[in-house]
Design an enzyme around this catalytic site. Structure first.
Site, mmCIF file in Angstrom:
data_model
loop_
_atom_site.group_PDB
_atom_site.id
_atom_site.type_symbol
_atom_site.label_atom_id
_atom_site.label_comp_id
_atom_site.label_asym_id
_atom_site.label_seq_id
_atom_site.Cartn_x
_atom_site.Cartn_y
_atom_site.Cartn_z
ATOM 1 N N HIS A 92 -9.534 1.313 -1.183
ATOM 2 C CA HIS A 92 -10.574 0.959 0.073
ATOM 3 C C HIS A 92 -11.568 0.148 -0.564
ATOM 4 O O HIS A 92 -12.143 0.936 -1.535
ATOM 5 C CB HIS A 92 -10.936 2.320 0.831
ATOM 6 C CG HIS A 92 -12.085 1.917 1.788
ATOM 7 N ND1 HIS A 92 -12.003 0.859 2.841
ATOM 8 C CD2 HIS A 92 -13.200 2.828 1.955
ATOM 9 C CE1 HIS A 92 -13.186 0.819 3.287
ATOM 10 N NE2 HIS A 92 -13.852 1.922 3.018
ATOM 11 N N HIS A 94 -15.665 -2.365 0.009
ATOM 12 C CA HIS A 94 -16.721 -2.797 1.043
ATOM 13 C C HIS A 94 -16.833 -3.998 0.166
ATOM 14 O O HIS A 94 -18.183 -4.459 0.115
ATOM 15 C CB HIS A 94 -17.889 -2.257 1.150
ATOM 16 C CG HIS A 94 -17.618 -0.844 1.886
ATOM 17 N ND1 HIS A 94 -18.464 0.366 1.822
ATOM 18 C CD2 HIS A 94 -16.577 -0.246 2.691
ATOM 19 C CE1 HIS A 94 -18.125 1.196 2.462
ATOM 20 N NE2 HIS A 94 -16.979 1.026 2.906
ATOM 21 N N ASP A 117 1.518 -16.831 -0.908
ATOM 22 C CA ASP A 117 1.995 -16.073 -1.866
ATOM 23 C C ASP A 117 1.941 -14.514 -1.748
ATOM 24 O O ASP A 117 2.991 -13.799 -1.602
ATOM 25 C CB ASP A 117 1.713 -16.471 -3.277
ATOM 26 C CG ASP A 117 1.870 -17.855 -3.781
ATOM 27 O OD1 ASP A 117 2.844 -18.537 -3.407
ATOM 28 O OD2 ASP A 117 1.408 -18.344 -5.140
ATOM 29 N N TYR A 211 8.908 -13.757 -8.506
ATOM 30 C CA TYR A 211 8.233 -12.837 -9.243
ATOM 31 C C TYR A 211 8.605 -11.391 -9.291
ATOM 32 O O TYR A 211 8.030 -10.427 -9.918
ATOM 33 C CB TYR A 211 6.764 -12.952 -9.229
ATOM 34 C CG TYR A 211 6.323 -14.144 -9.657
ATOM 35 C CD1 TYR A 211 6.088 -14.616 -11.092
ATOM 36 C CD2 TYR A 211 6.179 -15.254 -8.441
ATOM 37 C CE1 TYR A 211 5.500 -16.008 -11.214
ATOM 38 C CE2 TYR A 211 6.036 -16.754 -8.995
ATOM 39 C CZ TYR A 211 5.519 -17.051 -10.280
ATOM 40 O OH TYR A 211 5.241 -18.555 -10.801
HETATM 41 ZN ZN LIG Z 1 -15.805 2.502 3.798
#
Ligand SMILES: [Zn+2]
Length: 217
Positions: A92, A94, A117, A211
């Site tokens: 996570h 920002h 891709d 890949y």
């Molecule tokens: Zn957050």
């Protein structure tokens, strides 16, 4: 290498690629073969993270081992692990450009071959959701289940990315910010050209197979 060390070390990549400020971003990784995951402790700065101060939680987000409390985003990570057994890592952030798209509630259109891709199409927007219960986790899972993209822009919030392991999820977070920035810049001087769906499919298929970076779904 232990999963604690892998997860602790990967936080340095968030810093290196300018995806985070202060302590606002986190990586987690599923403990292989167990219903547990390792996640960043809450409020500890990135340069103080060690394998030892990582926190271990069960898939309901309860603390199993660790001296610190787990990241405040733990419930969202736990929800993803509970509902997407193929996922081995969650990130996570920002990060600036991706969060700017999230602030507008606008999906990033697939107008770069690198996006085809890595994400197999657009990077979608998930619902507006408040921290405190399962709504962020539900929004992530509802958006990413059955979608090629390994990243979702949670509206008005930021990026959650998933992967087959924590490193794969970090890569998706890095690539998400990179394409968010490039498509934003492209928009400044005109309308980016779309890529035909056939070509997106071909690019995605080739990248994922040649890949060896198969989608976790
Ligand atoms: Zn957050």
């Amino acid at each position: 290498m232990s999963i604690r060390k892998i997860v602790a070390d990967l936080h340095a990549e968030l810093v290196r690629y300018n995806l985070v400020v202060w302590t606002a971003g986190n990586v987690s990784g599923r403990v292989p073969g167990e219903d547990l995951f390792v996640i960043k402790p809450s409020g500890v700065s990135y340069d103080e993270l060690t394998p030892e101060n990582m926190v271990v939680c069960d898939l309901d987000g309860n603390l199993v081992a660790g001296e610190h409390s787990p990241s405040s985003d733990t419930a969202a990570h736990a929800y993803v692990y509970r509902n997407m057994p193929e996922v081995g890592g969650v990130v996570h952030t920002h990060s600036t450009y991706a969060s700017a798209w999230a602030a507008r509630g606008e999906a990033i259109p697939c107008v770069l071959t690198a996006m085809a891709d890595e994400f197999g199409g657009e990077i979608p927007v998930g619902p507006f959701a408040l921290i405190g219960d399962d709504s962020i986790g539900q929004g992530i899972v509802e958006t990413l289940k059955g979608h090629r993209s390994k990243a979702v822009l949670m509206q008005n919030h930021g990026v959650f990315s998933i992967g087959k392991d924590p490193r794969d999820a970090v890569k998706a977070a890095v690539m998400c910010e990179d394409v968010a920035r490039t498509v934003h810049v492209a928009r400044q001087l005109g309308q980016p050209l779309p890529i035909a769906q056939d070509d997106i499919d071909r690019l995605y298929d080739r990248y994922q197979n040649v890949y060896g970076q198969r989608s976790p779904r």
